[in-house]
Design a protein around this motif. Sequence first.
Motif, short mmCIF file in Angstrom:
data_model
loop_
_atom_site.label_atom_id
_atom_site.label_comp_id
_atom_site.label_asym_id
_atom_site.label_seq_id
_atom_site.Cartn_x
_atom_site.Cartn_y
_atom_site.Cartn_z
N LEU A 1 -8.44 11.56 -6.68
CA LEU A 1 -8.33 10.13 -6.37
C LEU A 1 -7.14 9.87 -5.47
O LEU A 1 -7.24 9.16 -4.47
N SER A 2 -6.00 10.45 -5.79
CA SER A 2 -4.79 10.27 -5.00
C SER A 2 -4.96 10.81 -3.58
O SER A 2 -4.58 10.15 -2.60
N LEU A 3 -5.55 11.97 -3.46
CA LEU A 3 -5.78 12.58 -2.14
C LEU A 3 -6.68 11.68 -1.29
O LEU A 3 -6.38 11.40 -0.13
N ILE A 4 -7.76 11.21 -1.86
CA ILE A 4 -8.71 10.36 -1.13
C ILE A 4 -8.06 9.03 -0.76
O ILE A 4 -8.20 8.54 0.36
N ARG B 1 -5.61 9.59 2.12
CA ARG B 1 -6.28 9.95 3.38
C ARG B 1 -7.04 8.78 3.99
O ARG B 1 -7.09 8.62 5.19
N PHE B 2 -7.65 7.94 3.17
CA PHE B 2 -8.51 6.87 3.67
C PHE B 2 -7.91 5.47 3.45
O PHE B 2 -8.64 4.48 3.43
N PHE B 3 -6.60 5.40 3.32
CA PHE B 3 -5.94 4.12 3.05
C PHE B 3 -6.22 3.08 4.14
O PHE B 3 -6.44 1.91 3.84
N ILE C 1 -12.92 2.59 -2.74
CA ILE C 1 -13.05 3.64 -3.76
C ILE C 1 -13.21 2.98 -5.12
O ILE C 1 -12.40 2.15 -5.52
N LEU C 2 -14.28 3.36 -5.81
CA LEU C 2 -14.56 2.82 -7.14
C LEU C 2 -14.57 3.95 -8.16
O LEU C 2 -15.51 4.74 -8.20
N PRO C 3 -13.52 4.08 -8.97
CA PRO C 3 -13.58 5.08 -10.05
C PRO C 3 -14.58 4.59 -11.10
O PRO C 3 -14.55 3.43 -11.50
N VAL C 4 -15.49 5.44 -11.48
CA VAL C 4 -16.53 5.08 -12.45
C VAL C 4 -16.52 6.06 -13.61
O VAL C 4 -16.17 7.21 -13.45
N ARG C 5 -16.94 5.59 -14.79
CA ARG C 5 -16.85 6.40 -16.00
C ARG C 5 -18.20 6.90 -16.52
O ARG C 5 -18.25 7.88 -17.22
N ASN C 6 -19.28 6.19 -16.21
CA ASN C 6 -20.58 6.64 -16.71
C ASN C 6 -21.69 6.13 -15.79
O ASN C 6 -21.46 5.29 -14.93
N ASN C 7 -22.89 6.65 -15.99
CA ASN C 7 -24.01 6.32 -15.12
C ASN C 7 -24.41 4.85 -15.21
O ASN C 7 -24.77 4.24 -14.22
N ALA C 8 -24.35 4.28 -16.39
CA ALA C 8 -24.71 2.87 -16.56
C ALA C 8 -23.75 1.98 -15.75
O ALA C 8 -24.18 1.01 -15.11
#
Length: 172
Positions: A105-108, A111-113, A119-126
């Motif tokens: 996450l930090s690298l991305i 790099r793409f700031f 960027i959306l951190p997600v935890r599950n498929n639902a």
Amino acid sequence: MSTVKETTLRWKTTIIVSTSLQKHELSRMLSAQQHRIRFSHSVQCGTLIFPQSGTAFMFVDPHDLPESSEESGLIEQIKNFVEVHRNSFLLLYAPFNGKKELETLSLIQHRFFDSSLRILPVRNNAEIVKGILTIAKATSKPHVDNIRERMSMARAHIVESSPVWEMLRDML
């Protein structure tokens, strides 16, 4: 009046999905909601495209990458994705926020700031399905016009009921 959940469930659209996600749970969940899924070899791995809204999502699971995200070619894949799709979102699957997920996450982010990538951190498929459908629906043509109209009406109502506006009217 229908609820938000009912409206979201009744909305159906066409989604172009990378063949790499053909057997993935995301494809099954979208099909279960009766969206028209078109699998394509010509779209980038892990990509879901909503043509009606011009929105594209790229699904990345850090557990599927080698130890170094830079060595895996991930940055180049994301760079290409951002260049191709003007309205792009990266779905970073991070169910436990371990060291590798946070480093990725930090690298991305670094790099793409300065790009249009969100960027959306997600935890599950639902959570992924709910999020992408909400974004795609809110940016699709028939719905975006409705949202703009409602925002304009709300703004007009706020201005008209503003004490400052009333004071100016009294002065004139």
